[in-house]
Motif scaffolding. Structure first.
Motif, PDB file in Angstrom:
ATOM      1  N   ARG A   1       0.218  -6.788 -94.445  1.00  0.00           N
ATOM      2  CA  ARG A   1      -0.187  -6.131 -93.213  1.00  0.00           C
ATOM      3  C   ARG A   1      -0.082  -4.619 -93.405  1.00  0.00           C
ATOM      4  O   ARG A   1       0.735  -4.144 -94.199  1.00  0.00           O
ATOM      5  N   ASP A   2      -0.902  -3.876 -92.672  1.00  0.00           N
ATOM      6  CA  ASP A   2      -0.940  -2.428 -92.898  1.00  0.00           C
ATOM      7  C   ASP A   2       0.325  -1.709 -92.442  1.00  0.00           C
ATOM      8  O   ASP A   2       0.515  -0.531 -92.759  1.00  0.00           O
ATOM      9  N   ASP A   3       1.217  -2.406 -91.704  1.00  0.00           N
ATOM     10  CA  ASP A   3       2.491  -1.794 -91.329  1.00  0.00           C
ATOM     11  C   ASP A   3       3.646  -2.302 -92.191  1.00  0.00           C
ATOM     12  O   ASP A   3       4.812  -2.018 -91.925  1.00  0.00           O
ATOM     13  N   HIS A   4       3.342  -3.047 -93.244  1.00  0.00           N
ATOM     14  CA  HIS A   4       4.365  -3.522 -94.169  1.00  0.00           C
ATOM     15  C   HIS A   4       4.828  -2.371 -95.056  1.00  0.00           C
ATOM     16  O   HIS A   4       4.048  -1.445 -95.341  1.00  0.00           O
TER      17      HIS A   4
END
Length: 313
Positions: A171-174
């Motif tokens: 995920r792009d917030d990982h």
């Protein structure tokens, strides 16, 4: 239940978004598509999709139903094609399969080549996961396919087209999204998502992609057991978004990215997996012979297209 319900459901599941499926794949309105999906869920008697701000994800019932929906649609396509061949045996027919995600890479170039060489040929295309493609080839339901070198397929011939590197998808917030590359040792302790080792395959044969992933983890001395398993890349994208987990997938999976999933290369020598053109030995289709005779040209065309895309980015 009508076939359109199944087609709509598969499109939404693969896109991971009602809006994307409605706008780009089905060319309908999102409210109309939502109604069709609700009608299908009422007919099935189970919730198939979970809706959120990040898109849609498959429920456990939805994942099971997706497998059967794909099989039904595939059987219908093959039935129609068989009837057409009997009705008009003179007209050259050719069934070509491909892995979802390659509709923008190998498939259009192959179709362009065939149209140039055999303008009168009728080509039917079918998108399935690699083990299903191998089964379809073995049973004579398909003439050729872009797929993996699947195990236990002695009746199939494979011509390697390219080696595709595996990368980490998250995920792009990982936390991995902030890295330029991911050390494989960082995978330990993460929610790890993998391709199912059993689904949609013949008994005792794991999908080639699962074999490549497991071999790489073993090479890195990582004893990682998947937290969840899926049988296709669209399902993997959905689970990445919903669980916050990570997955090792072929880099072409970026063609299926939702707005909330990204990818990073692995540190060190990246593992690879072959993409092949496969067909059944003894298939004397004249269209297949034309395709095989132009394989070098096909490989060069796709490589050139990929190089241009890399320069533009």
């Amino acid at each position: 239940m009508e076939l359109r319900h199944l087609r709509y459901f598969v499109a939404v599941a693969e896109a991971g978004s009602l809006k994307v499926a409605a706008d780009k794949r089905l060319h309908t309105t999102q409210p109309s598509l939502s109604r069709q999906i609700r009608d299908l869920e009422e007919e099935v008697g189970a919730r198939l999709l979970t809706r959120s701000a990040r898109g849609v994800t498959l429920t456990s019932a939805g994942r099971v139903f997706l497998d059967h929906a794909r099989v039904v649609l595939s059987q219908v396509e093959i039935g129609i094609e068989s009837a057409r061949r009997l009705a008009d045996p003179v007209k050259p027919y050719f069934v070509l399969g491909y892995l979802t995600g390659h509709e923008s890479t190998w498939l259009p170039e192959a179709l362009h080549l065939l149209q140039n060489e055999l303008p009168g040929a009728h080509v039917v295309i079918s998108s399935q996961v690699s083990p299903q493609l191998a089964v379809a080839l073995s049973r004579g339901r398909m003439d050729a396919a872009f797929l993996r070198r699947e195990q236990d397929t002695p009746d199939l011939e494979f011509h390697r087209l390219t080696k595709e590197p595996l990368e980490v998808f998250m995920r792009d917030d990982h936390r991995f999204a902030a890295m330029s590359e991911v050390d494989p040792q960082e995978l330990a302790g993460e929610i790890f998502l993998s391709i199912s080792g059993k689904a949609l395959t013949s008994p005792g044969a794991a999908p080639a992609l699962r074999v490549a992933i497991d071999a790489y983890l073993k090479e890195c001395h990582l004893d990682i057991k998947p937290s969840h398993e899926v049988d296709n890349l669209a399902g993997a994208m959905s689970l990445i978004s919903s669980t916050g987990g990570v997955a090792l997938l072929p880099v072409y999976a970026k063609n299926l990215l939702s707005g909330f999933v990204t990818h990073r290369p692995l540190k060190g020598e990246a593992p690879t997996i072959d993409l092949c053109l496969g067909y059944k030995r003894g298939n004397d289709s004249p269209i297949l012979k034309v395709l095989l005779s132009h394989l070098d040209e096909l490989i060069a065309r796709v490589a050139g297209k990929s190089a241009l895309a890399d320069k533009s980015t």
